[in-house]
Design a protein around this motif. Structure first.
Motif, PDB file in Angstrom:
ATOM      1  N   ILE A 112     -34.655  19.523 -36.969  1.00 35.38           N
ATOM      2  CA  ILE A 112     -34.277  19.498 -38.377  1.00 35.38           C
ATOM      3  C   ILE A 112     -35.317  18.679 -39.138  1.00 35.38           C
ATOM      4  N   TYR A 113     -35.569  19.081 -40.359  1.00 36.33           N
ATOM      5  CA  TYR A 113     -36.506  18.399 -41.242  1.00 36.33           C
ATOM      6  C   TYR A 113     -35.739  18.011 -42.499  1.00 36.33           C
ATOM      7  N   TRP A 114     -35.919  16.776 -42.946  1.00 31.72           N
ATOM      8  CA  TRP A 114     -35.239  16.394 -44.173  1.00 31.72           C
ATOM      9  C   TRP A 114     -36.121  15.509 -45.050  1.00 31.72           C
ATOM     10  N   SER A 115     -35.795  15.512 -46.334  1.00 33.22           N
ATOM     11  CA  SER A 115     -36.502  14.680 -47.309  1.00 33.22           C
ATOM     12  C   SER A 115     -35.661  13.463 -47.635  1.00 33.22           C
ATOM     13  N   ASP A 116     -36.354  12.341 -47.854  1.00 32.86           N
ATOM     14  CA  ASP A 116     -35.669  11.090 -48.157  1.00 32.86           C
ATOM     15  C   ASP A 116     -36.472  10.387 -49.251  1.00 32.86           C
ATOM     16  N   TRP A 117     -35.794   9.963 -50.308  1.00 31.40           N
ATOM     17  CA  TRP A 117     -36.490   9.327 -51.423  1.00 31.40           C
ATOM     18  C   TRP A 117     -37.238   8.065 -51.001  1.00 31.40           C
ATOM     19  N   GLN A 118     -36.743   7.372 -50.009  1.00 32.25           N
ATOM     20  CA  GLN A 118     -37.383   6.120 -49.594  1.00 32.25           C
ATOM     21  C   GLN A 118     -38.367   6.299 -48.447  1.00 32.25           C
ATOM     22  N   LEU A 119     -38.138   7.269 -47.584  1.00 32.96           N
ATOM     23  CA  LEU A 119     -38.944   7.408 -46.370  1.00 32.96           C
ATOM     24  C   LEU A 119     -39.893   8.594 -46.390  1.00 32.96           C
ATOM     25  N   GLY A 120     -39.721   9.543 -47.311  1.00 33.62           N
ATOM     26  CA  GLY A 120     -40.616  10.692 -47.369  1.00 33.62           C
ATOM     27  C   GLY A 120     -40.041  11.915 -46.683  1.00 33.62           C
ATOM     28  N   VAL A 121     -40.786  12.460 -45.696  1.00 34.98           N
ATOM     29  CA  VAL A 121     -40.367  13.665 -44.963  1.00 34.98           C
ATOM     30  C   VAL A 121     -40.235  13.302 -43.494  1.00 34.98           C
ATOM     31  N   LEU A 122     -39.078  13.643 -42.906  1.00 30.19           N
ATOM     32  CA  LEU A 122     -38.755  13.233 -41.543  1.00 30.19           C
ATOM     33  C   LEU A 122     -38.396  14.439 -40.686  1.00 30.19           C
ATOM     34  N   LYS A 123     -38.536  14.231 -39.359  1.00 30.58           N
ATOM     35  CA  LYS A 123     -38.278  15.305 -38.396  1.00 30.58           C
ATOM     36  C   LYS A 123     -37.545  14.721 -37.198  1.00 30.58           C
ATOM     37  N   GLN A 124     -36.548  15.488 -36.688  1.00 25.83           N
ATOM     38  CA  GLN A 124     -35.788  15.040 -35.529  1.00 25.83           C
ATOM     39  C   GLN A 124     -35.251  16.241 -34.769  1.00 25.83           C
ATOM     40  N   SER A 125     -35.107  16.086 -33.458  1.00 28.39           N
ATOM     41  CA  SER A 125     -34.488  17.137 -32.658  1.00 28.39           C
ATOM     42  C   SER A 125     -33.046  17.345 -33.097  1.00 28.39           C
ATOM     43  N   VAL A 126     -32.559  18.575 -32.992  1.00 27.53           N
ATOM     44  CA  VAL A 126     -31.170  18.858 -33.370  1.00 27.53           C
ATOM     45  C   VAL A 126     -30.187  18.141 -32.459  1.00 27.53           C
ATOM     46  N   ASN A 127     -30.674  17.639 -31.335  1.00 25.26           N
ATOM     47  CA  ASN A 127     -29.827  16.897 -30.405  1.00 25.26           C
ATOM     48  C   ASN A 127     -29.899  15.392 -30.636  1.00 25.26           C
ATOM     49  N   GLY A 128     -30.613  14.976 -31.697  1.00 23.12           N
ATOM     50  CA  GLY A 128     -30.774  13.557 -31.976  1.00 23.12           C
ATOM     51  C   GLY A 128     -32.042  13.018 -31.339  1.00 23.12           C
ATOM     52  N   GLY A 129     -32.124  11.715 -31.191  1.00 21.38           N
ATOM     53  CA  GLY A 129     -33.295  11.098 -30.574  1.00 21.38           C
ATOM     54  C   GLY A 129     -34.254  10.528 -31.600  1.00 21.38           C
ATOM     55  N   ARG A 130     -35.532  10.444 -31.215  1.00 20.29           N
ATOM     56  CA  ARG A 130     -36.551   9.788 -32.032  1.00 20.29           C
ATOM     57  C   ARG A 130     -36.799  10.551 -33.329  1.00 20.29           C
ATOM     58  N   ILE A 131     -36.942   9.797 -34.418  1.00 20.06           N
ATOM     59  CA  ILE A 131     -37.247  10.378 -35.729  1.00 20.06           C
ATOM     60  C   ILE A 131     -38.735  10.236 -35.994  1.00 20.06           C
ATOM     61  N   GLN A 132     -39.384  11.331 -36.367  1.00 26.12           N
ATOM     62  CA  GLN A 132     -40.805  11.318 -36.699  1.00 26.12           C
ATOM     63  C   GLN A 132     -40.978  11.370 -38.217  1.00 26.12           C
ATOM     64  N   GLN A 133     -41.884  10.554 -38.719  1.00 30.43           N
ATOM     65  CA  GLN A 133     -42.189  10.564 -40.153  1.00 30.43           C
ATOM     66  C   GLN A 133     -43.423  11.432 -40.380  1.00 30.43           C
TER      67      GLN A 133
END
Length: 640
Positions: free
Chosen positions: A600-621
């Protein structure tokens, strides 16, 4: 009538620009005595002067900025008599730090920084255009008098970039780690070279004006070079040392660097800030004591033109005019959009039609570097990010700066992007290269039952060309058919909603999913053609901003900006599975990469653009909030 030189003073704390006569210098500082804050003073070009240094200029205008007004005062040869001023409203500005002249097709403009933006406006008050915005700390501006391009430096981002005068095409010249705290800029149009000071690296550097020179070339050490000026006739670069009370020069022909021998008995040069070359002299501003000082170019005693401790002066630069612009032979001719004309740094000083940042040549036009990308709305622009980490790039779509983009979607087959602007109350579309931009629907053209007031959500059904949107203010879900020619008439799907926000369409199962912020926040589903939505999630949600559906249509992924979390919802078991926390999520999308790896990819006003496995785990910026300002809508697209 013999006309005198012109001066432009930009005031950072207030909002007014005033134009004064340079020979009436007492009038300038009488004006400054009544104003507190920071100024940028622009003095005329060296070549405007007569050989006897009689302070005679081709231009009668003096521009003194304090930034809501531009007042032009015309004087006679003695500088004693002034005509009535001509005022030009600049509107409400946040903080004007730097300005310069832009000349394009015979038209004269002022390019300036305004808080977090770089803007330009015609000297006659017309064509107020935002070149770029969302910058945390824009400091330096330099305009290319040949092409009209505007170079700007942001010290916090950090970045040095260039834009055409329309603000549609941009190219990044240098960014971190190549620069740390870029500050002042100067252009050598004879050689196609950009000079800049970097307070973080403590030096003066040069780089190609066409932004293709690889790494910047180190010229000399400079602890805190706040002022930078080029003597175009002599091909000598000067700079001030803020803490050392000295001026240095770099001979471009010989490559030698030396300090200028100066005598400063009265300590006029206290924390020298700005610098410009005028005739046989260097003029500097003193940040500490508010003095404008004058030094012979080859050294000597410093004389104060005037001092005012309340002035808090900053930068000085010279005014460009067509008669003094060093123009290389040749031209770009016509550059098809989104290409724009830039000077090259080769010996001929040739021209090139270049593609914007993140685009590559494709025939006579430009295309994104590959067809796998992420689109993100960044309030004033739409950004494209590479999907593959091995070839990371970020591009700004070559569109005019927008007011407040929220939602977006993309037609992969037609290569067309759709977006909403909640300030202009319009829905737009354009090709990825910025061409064929059009207004699909506006507040004025929409009907009473589908009045476009605050379009927050957008979802495109590629099977039939229907573009669905939510309107936060009117409480409606409507759609227009973008494949229809002529006027797009909106059709209502649902009304009576309480602050609808995100929306996603499932063409295969003919369903819509949408969120509401109202008194009962929830996420609901609606079968297309039905008027009775079904609530799916109504607990532990406050501001359900983000919403998307998995590729196999079995799950919803959503984010709540009030509860600050990301979760999935199984459409079969009807259970919510929390995934991670995030400060301020806005948009979300899901994508299956190679070997069936789902993210999943999501946008965050404070962090920018993030990526994470649909099963959770480490978040990539993937991008920071500095790369993508106020990241909102997000969509991921691939050929697979």
């Amino acid at each position: 009538m013999v006309l005198v030189p012109t001066v432009t003073i930009a005031h950072a704390a207030t909002t007014e620009i005033v134009v004064l006569d340079l020979t009436a210098i007492a009038a300038i500082f009488a004006f400054l005595e009544n104003i507190q804050g920071t100024f940028v003073v622009v003095l005329p070009d060296t070549n405007c002067l007569t050989p006897d240094d009689a302070w005679v200029s081709e231009s009668p205008q003096l521009l003194v900025s304090n930034a809501t007004k531009l007042v032009s005062l015309i004087s006679d040869s003695t500088g004693n008599s002034l005509e009535d001023p001509h005022s030009l409203s600049f509107g409400s500005l946040n903080r004007m730090v730097a300005l310069d002249y832009v000349i394009k097709s015979g038209n004269h403009y002022i390019a300036y920084t305004d808080g977090s933006a770089v803007k330009r406006r015609g000297l006659d008050g017309t064509e107020d255009i935002t070149i770029t915005n969302g910058l945390p700390d824009p400091r330096g501006i330099a305009t290319d008098c040949v092409t009209g391009n505007i170079y700007y430096a942001d010290m916090q981002k950090p970045i040095i970039a260039v834009s055409n005068t329309e603000g549609t095409s941009h190219k990044v010249c240098l960014k971190s780690p190549q620069v740390k705290k870029p500050f002042s800029l100067a252009l050598n149009t004879r050689k196609g070279v950009l000079y800049f000071s970097d307070l973080g690296k403590g030096g003066i550097f040069s780089y190609s004006m066409d932004c293709t020179g690889g790494y910047a070339r180190y010229i000399a050490s400079a602890h805190a070079a706040s002022g930078l000026a080029l003597d175009d006739n002599a091909q000598v670069l000067y700079w001030t040392e803020f803490y050392k009370r000295e001026v240095k020069l770099y001979n471009i022909q010989s490559g030698g660097v030396r300090a200028i021998s100066i005598t400063d008995r009265n300590y006029y040069m206290r924390k020298p800030f700005g610098l410009t070359v005028l005739g046989n002299y260097l003029f500097f501003t003193s940040w500490e004591n508010g003095c404008i000082g004058r030094i012979p170019k080859h050294g000597g005693e410093i004389r104060a033109v005037s001092c005012n401790r309340n002035a808090n002066l900053q930068g000085i630069s010279h005014v460009h005019s067509p008669s003094v612009c060093r123009r290389p032979s040749g031209s770009c001719g016509y550059c098809p959009r989104p290409r724009f004309c830039m000077l090259s740094s080769d010996r001929r000083g040739s021209f090139e039609c270049v593609c914007p940042e993140g685009f590559i040549s494709s025939g006579s036009g430009c295309t994104l570097r590959n067809e796998d990308f992420i689109l993100v709305s960044a309030r004033h622009s739409i950004m494209a990010l590479s999907l593959q980490g091995s070839s990371s790039w970020i591009a700004k779509l070559p569109l005019p700066p927008q007011e407040n983009i929220i939602a977006l979607d993309y037609d992969y087959t037609g290569k067309k992007v759709f977006w909403t602007d909640v300030k202009t109350k319009k829905i737009y579309s354009a090709k990825l290269d910025g061409t064929n931009m059009e207004v699909l629907l506006s507040h004025d053209s929409s009907r009473d039952q589908c009045r476009l007031c605050h379009p927050d959500g957008l979802a495109y059904d590629w099977t039939n060309g229907q573009l669905y949107y939510t309107d936060y203010a009117s409480g409606e879900i409507c759609y227009i058919n973008v494949k229809m020619y002529g006027k797009k008439t909106p059709q209502r799907v649902l009304n009576g909603l309480h602050w609808p926000r995100a929306i996603v369409v499932d063409p295969r199962n003919r369903k819509l999913y949408f969120s509401e912020w109202g008194t009962v926040p929830r996420i609901s589903s609606l079968s297309i053609g039905n008027r009775y939505p079904q609530a799916l999630i109504s607990t532990n949600v406050t501001w359900p901003n983000a919403l998307t559906i998995s590729r196999d249509r079995s799950k919803l992924y959503f984010g709540d900006a009030g509860k600050d979390y990301v979760a999935s919802y199984n459409l079969y078991s009807r259970r919510v599975y929390p995934l991670s926390s995030t400060p301020h999520i806005f948009g979300i999308d899901q994508y299956t990469e190679r070997y069936n790896q789902q993210y999943i990819y999501w946008s965050d006003w404070q962090l920018g653009v993030l990526k994470q496995s649909v099963n959770g785990g480490r978040i990539q910026q993937l991008a920071t909030s500095s790369d993508v300002y106020r990241a909102s809508g997000i969509r991921v697209f691939s050929r697979r």
